[in-house]
Every structure is written in C-alpha cells, then in structure tokens.
Design an enzyme around this catalytic site. Structure first.
Site, PDB file in Angstrom:
ATOM      1  N   GLU A   1      72.550  48.730  39.921  1.00 42.12           N
ATOM      2  CA  GLU A   1      73.023  47.510  39.246  1.00 42.12           C
ATOM      3  C   GLU A   1      74.277  47.805  38.431  1.00 42.12           C
ATOM      4  O   GLU A   1      74.378  47.422  37.263  1.00 42.12           O
ATOM      5  CB  GLU A   1      71.917  46.929  38.355  1.00 42.12           C
ATOM      6  CG  GLU A   1      70.709  46.459  39.144  1.00 42.12           C
ATOM      7  CD  GLU A   1      69.639  45.793  38.278  1.00 42.12           C
ATOM      8  OE1 GLU A   1      69.583  46.099  37.071  1.00 42.12           O
ATOM      9  OE2 GLU A   1      68.882  44.978  38.812  1.00 42.12           O
TER      10      GLU A   1
ATOM     11  N   GLU B   1      64.910  44.322  45.047  1.00 37.01           N
ATOM     12  CA  GLU B   1      63.936  44.403  43.956  1.00 37.01           C
ATOM     13  C   GLU B   1      63.302  43.021  43.805  1.00 37.01           C
ATOM     14  O   GLU B   1      63.853  42.145  43.146  1.00 37.01           O
ATOM     15  CB  GLU B   1      64.591  44.816  42.627  1.00 37.01           C
ATOM     16  CG  GLU B   1      65.037  46.255  42.574  1.00 37.01           C
ATOM     17  CD  GLU B   1      65.402  46.739  41.172  1.00 37.01           C
ATOM     18  OE1 GLU B   1      65.227  45.970  40.192  1.00 37.01           O
ATOM     19  OE2 GLU B   1      65.871  47.878  41.059  1.00 37.01           O
TER      20      GLU B   1
END
Ligand SMILES: *[C@@H]1O[C@H](CO)[C@@H](O)[C@H](O)[C@H]1NC(C)=O
Ligand SMILES: *[C@@H]1O[C@H](CO)[C@@H](O)[C@H](O)[C@H]1NC(C)=O
Ligand SMILES: *[C@@H]1O[C@H](CO)[C@@H](O)[C@H](O)[C@H]1NC(C)=O
Ligand SMILES: *[C@@H]1O[C@H](CO)[C@@H](O)[C@H](O)[C@H]1NC(C)=O
Ligand SMILES: *[C@@H]1O[C@H](CO)[C@@H](O)[C@H](O)[C@H]1NC(C)=O
Length: 657
Positions: free
Chosen positions: A186, A269
């Site tokens: 991320e 995710e």
C-alpha cells in the site's frame, strides 16, 4: 507509420514491458496474465486465496491451519515476510523454527496450494514497525524509510540479497508454489517516490528473473493508485477496498492502472474482519454481510484473497500499533490477531462466518471440499496459584539479569542502546531544586512510563519490600505530573520504567524509536546524569527461579504517606498436566504485563484496558508434567494471585480504567 504502430509505440512508452508475460504463455508450469485473466499451465485460473502468516502460528500448527484453509476451497495462500523476524540484528539472520519460511513454502506446496509472497521490505500487517528491524532506528543520519534514501536502499538490498536467493527455487516456473511476489505494501497511502519502487522492482527481478509476476497492492482510490503503482514497469496492480464498496467500480479503476489485457480483477485484501487495539471493543463484522460481499466479487469472475483467512497470534513483542492525527494518539494492537477471521485464533471453524463464506465459495467451485482436520484437543486446566518471586527493581540490584547500567548525561532511546524490545529503567537522583508540586514533564516518551521515588541509601543496604513510591504513570499523550511533597526530597532516587508497547506499523509516524526520546524536565530544567538499564526480555524470562524475595517490611526514611509499592514484580506458578492440549490463560483480575510459559513469551496482557483477557496457548508450548508460568505484572496483581487456564478466548474484558 501505420496507426497500429503508433498505438504500439504509445503502449511501449506507457506500458513498455507489459507484454513480456504473454510470451511464455504456453509452457508447462507457467503462471501468467493474458486477456485480463490469470492463466496456470495454459488454463484460466481464479485465485481464491487467503492470508495465513507463518509468523503468527506455531510452526507445529502450520499444517493444521493450512488444512482448514483447504476445507474452505482456498487455492492460494498469501503471506508477508517480516524483515525484523529474519534479520533481528544487522549481523544475525534467523530462518529456523517459526521463521522457517522455506519450510512453510514446502508445506503449502505439499498440501496443494500456490503462494503469493509479500516480501516488503515494509509490510504493515499490524506487526511491530511494519516489519522493519528496530536497528534501522539506530542508523545515523536518520534513515528516510520507504524512500530512495541511498543508505536505506543499501540495507534493503543486503537483506534481499539474503532473502531472494532462498525463494528463487520456490517460484512456480521452478516447480515451486510461488505464483506472484508483492513489492512494498500500500505504498500509495504513504509516499510518491517512484524511484524507490523502481529500485525494488529492479532488485527483485535481478534475483527472481523476468518471468515472475510482481504486483503492488493499493487502496482502490485514484490518488493512492497513482502513487503506489508501476504499470510502466510491468508490475501488476492489485487493489484492496472495504467490503462495503462496489467491487465492479474498484476493478474498473484497477484496469486503468494496468496495461491493456493485463488486469485480472483481484481484491488482494478482502477484509473478513478487522484489527483491534487495546481499549476498543473486539472487532466483529457481520457474517452474512461479509459473505454477500464475497459473492459480489466472485460473481464478477474476479479473484480474491481473504485478509485474514486465519489471523493467529502476535506472540511476544511482535504486535504493532497505530497513531491518530498526531504521533501522541497512540493505539497499540492486541496480542491476539484473531481478526474475527473465519478460522479463529485457535483454529475453530464452527462459526457463522466460516459457514457463510463456505456456502458462497461452494457455489463457484466444482470439486467437493475436503473435511477439515479435527480441532486440536483443548482443555480448561483450571486455576493455578501463583506466588510472588521478586520485584523487578530488586532484580536490577541483585542479579545480573541485565547488563550493568549505562551512564548517560541525557536519556538515550532504546535502539541507540542496541535494544529492540521490552523496557528501559532510567534512574537518576532528584536534583536539589525538586520540591513538593514540582512539575515533571517527559515531552516524548514511547510509550508508557511508570515513575517511582525511593531512598537509595536505604534500598542499597536492605531488601525491604514496598520501598518505592509510585508517583504516576505517563504516556505519549499524557506527559506530565506533579511531584508529591512527601517524595520531593532532593537526593532521593527517581526511577522511570519505560515500556515499549509495540512500534507503529502504519502511517506518517512510522519512525517510532522507543524509550525516552527527549529530555526529562523538572520545573522546566532538563534533569541530567542518568543510568539506564536495558530490560529487553527477548530471550525468554530472566533466570530468577530459586531466588526468594526478602519479606522485611521496613520502610525507607521518607515520609510515610503516598503509594508505597515494590514496583513491578514477577509471579511464578506451575501448571501440572497429564497431556498437553490447547488452552487459554485467563488473566482476569490482573492488571498489565507479560506472560511467559516454559520460557516462551506468550505476549502482553492488559485486562484492565480490555478487551482481551485471555492469552492463547497452543499445545506445542506445553509438555506433560510441570510447566512453568511466569508473569511480569507491572501494576496490581490479582488479589488472590490466581490465574485460570480456560478452554475459550475471552474478549469481553471491559476494563476498569
Ligand atoms: C501522490 O503524489 C503526489 C505528488 O508527489 C502528492 O502531491 C500527493 O500528495 C500524493 N498522494 C498521496 C495520497 O500521498
Ligand atoms: C464469468 O465467466 C463465465 C464463464 O466463462 C461467463 O459466462 C460470464 O459471462 C462471466 N461473467 C462476467 C461478469 O464476466
Ligand atoms: C494515557 O494516560 C492518560 C492519563 O492517565 C489516560 O487517560 C490514557 O488512556 C492513557 N493512554 C493510553 C494509551 O494508555
Ligand atoms: C495513590 O494512588 C491513587 C490511585 O492511583 C491516587 O488516587 C492517589 O492520589 C495516590 N496517592 C498519593 C499520595 O500519591
Ligand atoms: C476458571 O474458569 C472456569 C471456566 O473455564 C470457571 O468455571 C471457573 O470458575 C474459573 N475459576 C476461577 C478460580 O476463576
């Protein structure tokens, strides 16, 4: 030039190497992307993945947990690789026991899984310092983490020069299970230094070759994807997003950040639950709602990875922390990483969430799913009486559990003392200007400081109990107290016990050294001349069995009012059993501390803060016969000095503070 060539040239500029993966399309043992799909050995493949982190599961339970994953129809296991687990010191590497990454990869393959490996170097993961080793914080000048700071890159490179050669032979093209390797984590939520990401890609390709699919994961938001993705470097962009979001729009956005034909929709995710900090309610997400969200993704023929499929446990000092708008808003993660995931911390599948997700998965796969293994035996071994062994401060005086104190003019932080975890006791003498009502301020303390006054003359000669006056506990957001007049005697000893509660693992305040980071001020003036004792407790509990504390109750020669205590102390007991079984240590009634079982650090407990009031103990940590339990209680022990071994997790501690 024909129009086709012009378009091709434009493609080369924007996604120059995008087409590489299609070239090895037909081969045996090939995993590649084409036509916006994953292909395995030439056939379309849907990833039905789940995160299970080897570092959060006892290695003797890896197989059990992976078999539970099988029973949900999972075909890919995703895991991070925490740098700090594998290189705990600059000159020490660890790939043994619970850090046996190759063993985990082999097992996953043996059980028929493919693997998505997230090698960091930063991993977030609610793990101490997002996986960075604490010793990075001692490097001067300060490293600019997650940037192309050359000194940082050099350390990353030397770590990857150790890690990546180990995993090459586990790549799918080499007959191994690894189909994709994630770069960073991320990154778009943190920075915009593309040359840093490019450096990582170059380094990874140098070791792993050009064929392996490298990927990034970022939130499905344009700004995050702009800064975190590398489509021009033939790196595949995956997305993550809250389960509430409409997956079709997330995947449409994902497509904009992949080259044409190179965007198999993947939610890398899919949040089955959520993390929990001390002081919060235990995370709970609705099973049906979660299952419907999964259904929406699968109905689009998309791939998905459940985060977490099985969370596990942040044993020892491994849990991370988050911050709010300022580094002072500090929220440490629980020891349990149950996550409200479908496979619970101790392996339970008999949950509404597991059933609901399994029902959805069952609609999308043909083959019948294997039964899970039976749940490992579990037992409530019942109450165990503990007895007090010794106060922490007495140990500092009497045995060499810690190195000699280190003299320093100003307090120094933990990593500068080559210490990773645990506590530092900073000791000084109250200066002559100390008086009742004097203001003590520690502008930067990471993370929690218990302050005590005592009479060194007295304490040095006698082993009396209750000779420390607790004058207060400070933390990152509450940094000052007033000296009570009974304790304001110049020449008395001031002890500040500072606890590292887990390093920040996410956000702008990631650079999170521990201990005292500032001066300690008394009425605005820095206090000088300290002795610091490192209490890392990282290689198990101190060897204190056999020592008994002296029960002399004489008090020091300062005024008798105030909160007298002998400070944090060790409590010891024996669990005697016929046969090991999974169990939970209930610390209800105790306050805050650490628990060690047979020398293994089970992690932090803090039932007065809640919500977690049990610590999970997998059976492999026990043996038939006598098992040694040791608590380091930082505040008040339970009135009865009893702990209770129960047969279930309890996240209902509401806390009294
Ligand atoms: C993305 O990068 C740009 C340019 O460096 C920067 O202005 C912006 O704040 C970054 N966005 C995020 C979400 O970090
Ligand atoms: C999903 O795949 C099936 C079978 O290939 C196809 O019939 C269907 O149209 C696809 N659905 C979507 C939303 O792409
Ligand atoms: C910090 O201390 C203040 C005052 O005692 C307390 O209200 C707060 O909950 C503490 N923060 C943490 C994270 O313990
Ligand atoms: C003793 O501790 C209690 C509870 O922490 C506190 O309310 C009280 O003020 C303390 N007394 C003194 C004299 O410090
Ligand atoms: C210990 O836990 C059991 C439940 O497992 C409970 O019935 C019992 O009352 C507890 N004993 C004590 C002393 O807390």
């Amino acid at each position: 030039m024909s129009l086709t060539v012009v378009l091709w040239l434009i493609l080369q500029v924007y996604c120059g190497v995008c087409l590489v993966h299609s070239e090895n399309a037909a081969g045996e043992k090939s995993f590649y992307i084409a036509n916006d799909r994953f292909y395995k050995d030439g056939s379309p493949f849907r990833i039905l993945g789940g995160d299970i982190h080897y570092f959060r599961v006892h290695p003797q339970y890896w197989e059990d947990r992976l078999l539970r994953a099988k029973s949900l129809g999972i075909n890919v296991i995703q895991t991070y690789v925490p740098w700090n687990l594998h290189q705990p010191q600059p000159d020490r590497f660890n790939f043994e026991d619970g850090a046996n990454l190759e063993g985990y990869l082999q097992l996953a393959q043996k059980l028929g899984f493919l693997v998505m490996l997230r090698i960091g170097p930063y991993i977030c993961a609610e793990w101490d310092f997002g996986g960075f080793p604490a010793w990075l914080l001692a490097v001067q000048p300060k490293l600019r983490l997650r940037t192309s700071d050359p000194q940082y890159l050099e350390l990353v490179d030397s770590w990857w020069d150790v890690l990546l050669p180990k995993i090459v032979s586990y790549l799918y093209s080499q007959q191994g299970p690894i189909i994709m390797v994630q770069i960073e984590n991320e990154y778009g939520s943190f920075g915009s230094d593309k040359s840093y990401l490019e450096h990582l890609v170059t380094k990874a390709r140098a070791h792993l070759g050009e064929d392996v699919i490298l990927y990034t994961t970022d939130g499905a938001v344009p700004e995050l994807l702009e800064n975190g993705t590398l489509k021009g470097n033939a790196v595949y962009t995956a997305v993550d997003f809250p389960v509430e979001w409409e997956p079709a729009s997330a995947f449409a956005l994902q497509k904009q950040f992949n080259c044409p034909g190179q965007s198999p929709p993947l939610s890398s995710e899919f949040y089955t639950g959520w993390l929990t900090h001390w002081g919060e309610e235990m995370a709970h997400t609705d099973p049906e709602f979660t299952a419907e969200a999964l259904d929406r993704i699968l109905s689009l023929n998309a791939s998905v990875v459940l985060y977490m499929l099985h969370g596990g446990t942040n044993f020892g000092f491994t849990s991370g922390a988050n911050t709010g708008k300022s580094a002072r808003d500090f929220f440490a993660d629980l020891t349990s990483y149950d996550y409200d995931a479908p496979i619970r911390e101790a392996g339970d599948l008999n949950t509404p969430k597991f059933k609901a997700l399994k029902a959805v998965v069952g609609r999308y796969i043909q083959e019948s799913l294997p039964d899970p293994p039976p749940l490992p035996a579990r037992k409530a071994f019942g109450p165990v009486q503990l007895e007090k062994l010794l106060s922490l401060f007495d140990i500092l005086r009497s045995v060499s559990m810690v190195p000699e104190g280190i003299q320093m003019y100003e307090p120094r932080f933990m990593e500068a003392l080559h210490q990773t975890s645990g506590f530092i006791l900073y000791r000084t003498t109250l200066p002559s200007h100390a008086k009742g009502g004097s203001r003590i301020v520690i502008p930067e303390v990471h993370d929690r400081a218990q302050l005590y006054i005592s009479d060194p003359e007295f304490g040095g000669r006698e082993q009396a109990s209750k000779k420390y006056m607790h004058i207060g506990t400070l933390n990152r957001s509450s940094d000052e107290l007033l000296l009570p007049s009974s304790a304001a005697v110049p020449g008395l000893q001031l002890d500040i016990l500072v606890e590292n509660m887990g390093r920040v693992n996410y956000g702008p305040f990631l650079y999170d050294p521990k201990g005292i980071i500032s001066s300690v001020l008394l009425d605005g003036k820095p206090v000088h001349n300290w002795v610091a004792f490192s209490i890392p407790l990282d290689s198990g509990p101190p060897k204190i069995a056999g020592l008994v504390s002296n029960q002399n109750t004489r008090r020091p020669l300062v005024k008798d009012t105030g909160n007298w205590t002998d400070g944090p102390a060790f409590y010891h007991g024996k669990l005697i059993i016929d046969e090991p079984a999974d169990t939970f240590l209930s610390v209800a009634g105790w306050s805050k501390g650490l628990a060690f079982l047979n020398g293994y650090n089970l992690g932090r407990y803090w039932p007065v803060k809640g919500p977690q009031c049990t610590l999970y103990i997998p059976a492999p940590l026990l043996h038939a016969g006598e098992n040694e339990l040791l608590l380091l209680e930082l505040e008040e022990p339970s009135n009865t000095l009893i702990v209770n071994f129960t047969d279930g997790a309890d996240f209902s501690c509401k806390g009294t503070m």
